[in-house]
Design a protein around this motif. Structure first.
Motif, mmCIF file in Angstrom:
data_model
loop_
_atom_site.group_PDB
_atom_site.id
_atom_site.type_symbol
_atom_site.label_atom_id
_atom_site.label_comp_id
_atom_site.label_asym_id
_atom_site.label_seq_id
_atom_site.Cartn_x
_atom_site.Cartn_y
_atom_site.Cartn_z
ATOM 1 N N GLU A 1 4.592 -0.720 9.228
ATOM 2 C CA GLU A 1 4.423 -1.860 8.381
ATOM 3 C C GLU A 1 4.517 -1.789 7.012
ATOM 4 N N GLN B 1 6.907 -2.425 4.370
ATOM 5 C CA GLN B 1 6.395 -3.246 2.903
ATOM 6 C C GLN B 1 6.654 -2.672 1.823
ATOM 7 N N GLU C 1 -5.186 -2.324 8.465
ATOM 8 C CA GLU C 1 -4.745 -3.614 8.768
ATOM 9 C C GLU C 1 -4.661 -4.553 7.606
ATOM 10 N N ARG D 1 -2.287 -5.710 4.334
ATOM 11 C CA ARG D 1 -1.936 -7.250 4.171
ATOM 12 C C ARG D 1 -2.240 -7.657 2.752
ATOM 13 N N ARG D 2 -3.211 -6.892 2.216
ATOM 14 C CA ARG D 2 -3.496 -7.161 0.915
ATOM 15 C C ARG D 2 -2.936 -6.198 -0.076
#
Length: 782
Positions: free
Chosen positions: A160, A164, A113, A117-118
């Motif tokens: 996600e 993304q 996770e 995000r990075r």
């Protein structure tokens, strides 16, 4: 002695006597005077000892069994604790492993996770696969809330990541944008590695959007209303995609994984788009399509498909969008060698050598038809053009033949085919190659129909239409020729040029027959398997066979007609006034002269088609011999000397006919057996007729028997003719005919009188010997 006593007879111990056996044994002993020795029995003591031993053994076995049971119980008690320790160890190992996996899963999900995000896609690609592998070990623990929660977090992370990554690609390659980035991004390259692990739909969506964005410029540049969109500028389409493929390799070749085959996918999608766009614009502007423009576009398209086959493997075509072409079965047909696909222009300059060895067949092109199938609905333009071109070609052949006239005699080459024949089949070859590259379906059937039409026209207009016309009747005779009695007089017959023309037409028809059969086989190789039964050129082959038969019949009629005046002169001679037997008669010399004039020319011009020259000889013999016999019956009355002269003439003609196939030839070949049999059988009958004429008619019985013996096909009609030849009166003939009817053998049941014709004919040597003997006999009588 009692029952416990035993006795011994000459060293043998017998069991104790029983009361029932005592007296017989006693009697036996008394009779043989044996001595009896009584001994005590040992059996009771041994039995008691055995029973005691058995009881002792049973006791020992029972003791051993008791001890074994005690030992087994002790072992169970000893190993019970060991088993418990083993189970505890196994459970402990499983627990530790599961805890480690759980630790890894929990830590991996947290790291996944955070990396998502990075956008650390490089680390995510390796971590995600590991997390998914670890998660597989917890499938049976999904009932535990904590495990189920971790599984849901992994799925959420995958969702996600997919969204993304798609957003990153959309940002990097917008659907509506001015320019693309100058080069690939390392982030996107790692994102492709992640997409390989995620749901396949993510990968498909990335590929679809990238290709769509990559081809967006193409759809704008080659819109239907643009000048470059028409067929005459189709090269620009293929030049554009080639530049795009080079640009892709330079800029994005390392961004996508190699197994995605992105360059091939771009090329394939370009082909699908191009096929749809070309089909749409051709439907709109169908009236503007000309055959040259259509062939130009098809040629450039097939060249491009060949370029794709050299560069790509076609692995992206296995999804059913385009199937690979099935290779045709191997063929030994020499009609055509394998042609180079792109170079259609070279086919127009090829010569008529259709019997060259075949080249190795190139591997199938998986991209064949991926674009060019859009041209198939418009191939009627090509078919109509070929129909028109072939019609003009046939007209040109007719005009050239009339302008040049019949070919000059050239017996050295042996009857060459007409040049127009080779030109026709070379053009057929070109058409078939072009059409097979365009389509192997219904257009090939339409082209085959055109082939059939002009094969028939060639046979009618060029071959049959140029055969020399005869002015004679069906029997080959004219009124003027019948009235000529001078031996060796000339009659209207074909000139040397006309004979050579007939032979050339015959050779051409044979070439067309063989080549048409090969053309049919090649068409069946080119067409789809489901349409093979509709390829049938049998009717056209029959047409060429008819031309061959007509040509042979003309040659036979010409030579036959040339011999007619001589036979007519023979029948009009006064044979009853012949006083002595000399050399062969002038009419025989005339027949031989005509044969020596015609046959060598025909033989030399049919040297390449030997079997048809044999047919000519056979048909001439079958025509000349019955006609000779018919004229022989007209020779009446005949004296004895006249019959002898006719017999010598008949023998001379027979020798000439036997030598007919090789007459005036430096190379002497043995005549075919079928031809020799016909000549021997027919001319022997003529000789037998003359022998009957020569025989004295008295006594009647001997004469009739001699007739029956000499002529195997004897009948009253022939007998009547022979009597007329002898000059007998009708009153004399009636009694002889009645005697013949009485003495004729009854025909076998179910058989006709002509069945006797099947008797074996004598050989030429035997007949020659018989003639010499007959000559000696006649001279002695004279």
């Amino acid at each position: 002695m009692d029952g416990n006593l035993a006795f011994c007879l000459h060293g043998r111990t017998w069991p104790p006597f029983s009361s029932s056996l005592f007296h017989p044994r006693k009697q036996y002993l008394e009779e043989h005077r044996f001595s009896v020795v009584v001994v005590p029995s040992p059996f009771p003591c041994a039995l008691e000892e055995a029973q005691k031993a058995i009881q002792q053994l049973f006791g020992k076995i029972k003791d051993i069994k008791d001890k074994a049971e005690k030992s087994e119980q002790m072992v169970k008690e000893i190993t019970r604790d060991i088993k418990q320790l083993d189970h505890a160890k196994r459970h402990l190992t499983t627990s530790i492993t599961t805890l480690n996996h759980l630790h890894m899963l929990a830590g991996g999900v947290d790291s996944l996770e955070a990396m998502t995000r990075r956008r650390q896609y490089g680390e995510v690609a390796n971590l995600l696969q590991g997390v998914m592998n670890v998660l597989e070990h917890f499938h049976k623990y999904m009932g535990i809330p904590q495990i189920r929660q971790l599984s849901e977090r992994v799925k959420a992370a995958q969702t996600e990541l997919g969204q993304q990554i798609l957003a990153d690609f959309e940002e990097a390659f917008p659907s509506q944008g001015t320019k693309r980035p100058g080069g690939p991004s390392n982030v996107l390259r790692d994102a492709c590695l992640v997409a390989n692990i995620l749901d396949p739909r993510i990968k498909q969506e990335i590929i679809k959007k990238f290709i769509k964005q990559h081809l967006s410029e193409y759809l704008v540049l080659f819109q239907e209303n643009q000048d470059v969109a028409w067929l005459d500028k189709i090269d620009r389409r293929y030049a554009w995609i080639k530049r795009q493929l080079v640009d892709y390799e330079e800029k994005y070749g390392r961004m996508f994984p190699r197994e995605w085959c992105m360059a091939e996918r771009i090329a394939v999608e370009f082909c699908h788009v191009t096929r749809a766009e070309l089909a749409k614009i051709m439907r709109t502007r169908a009236k503007e399509i000309e055959v040259k423009l259509l062939l130009f576009a098809i040629q450039r398209t097939t060249n491009f498909e060949g370029f794709l086959a050299k560069r790509f493997s076609g692995c992206t075509l296995t999804d059913g969008t385009l199937k690979k072409l099935e290779s045709p079965p191997p063929s030994t047909n020499p009609f055509l060698e394998d042609e180079p696909t792109p170079e259609m222009e070279e086919l127009a300059t090829e010569k008529g050598d259709l019997d060259q060895p075949k080249k190795p067949k190139a591997p199938d092109n998986p991209f064949h038809g991926i674009v060019s199938k859009c041209f198939e609905p418009h191939l009627y333009v090509y078919i109509e053009s070929q129909d028109k071109n072939l019609g003009e070609l046939i007209d040109r052949f007719v005009a050239d033949f009339k302008a040049q006239g019949p070919p000059k005699p050239n017996t050295d080459e042996g009857g060459a085919v007409l040049p127009s024949c080779a030109d026709l089949f070379v053009y057929y070859k070109k058409c078939m190659v072009q059409c097979s590259q365009l389509s192997t379906g219904e257009p090939m059937i339409a082209l085959t129909t055109i082939f059939q039409k002009y094969l028939r026209e060639y046979a009618w207009k060029i071959l049959s239409g140029n055969l020399p016309k005869t002015t004679t009747s069906s029997g080959g005779l004219t009124i003027s020729s019948l009235l000529k009695e001078k031996e060796g007089s000339e009659v209207a017959k074909f000139t040397l040029e006309e004979l050579c023309l007939i032979c050339n037409i015959l050779s051409t028809a044979e070439y067309c027959l063989a080549t048409t059969q090969q053309l049919e086989e090649k068409l069946k190789e080119k067409v789809d398997v489901s349409l093979i039964e509709r390829i049938n050129l049998t009717g056209e082959m029959d047409t060429f066979s008819t031309v061959i038969s007509s040509s042979i019949q003309l040659l036979v009629q010409d030579l036959d007609a040339a011999c007619d005046p001589a036979l007519t002169a023979m029948s009009k001679m006064q044979w009853q006034n012949v006083e002595h037997v000399g050399d062969q008669s002038p009419y025989v010399t005339s027949v031989i002269l005509h044969i020596k004039q015609n046959v060598p020319i025909i033989r030399d011009n049919l040297a390449s088609t030997r079997k048809y020259f044999t047919q000519f000889c056979v048909k001439f013999a079958n025509s000349f011999i019955p006609k000779f016999i018919t004229h022989l019956f007209k020779c009446k009355p005949i004296s004895m000397v006249g019959a002898e002269q006719l017999l010598l003439d008949t023998h001379s003609l027979k020798m000439v006919l036997l030598d007919l196939p090789s007459i005036s030839s430096q190379v002497v070949r043995k005549a075919p057996a079928s031809y020799t049999k016909i000549v021997v059988k027919g001319m022997t009958r003529a000789e037998m007729i003359l022998k009957v004429v020569m025989a004295p008619h008295e006594p009647l019985v001997v004469f009739v028997d001699n007739y029956i013996k000499l002529l195997t096909d004897c009948n009253t009609e022939t007998f009547q003719k022979i009597l007329d030849m002898k000059g007998l009166k009708r009153s004399e003939q009636s009694s002889m005919l009645e005697l013949l009817r009485q003495r004729l053998p009854a025909p076998p049941s179910g058989a006709e009188s002509s069945g006797s014709l099947s008797l074996t004919a004598p050989t030429p040597e035997q007949e020659s010997s018989r003639i010499r003997k007959l000559e000696k006999l006649i001279k002695k009588r004279l």
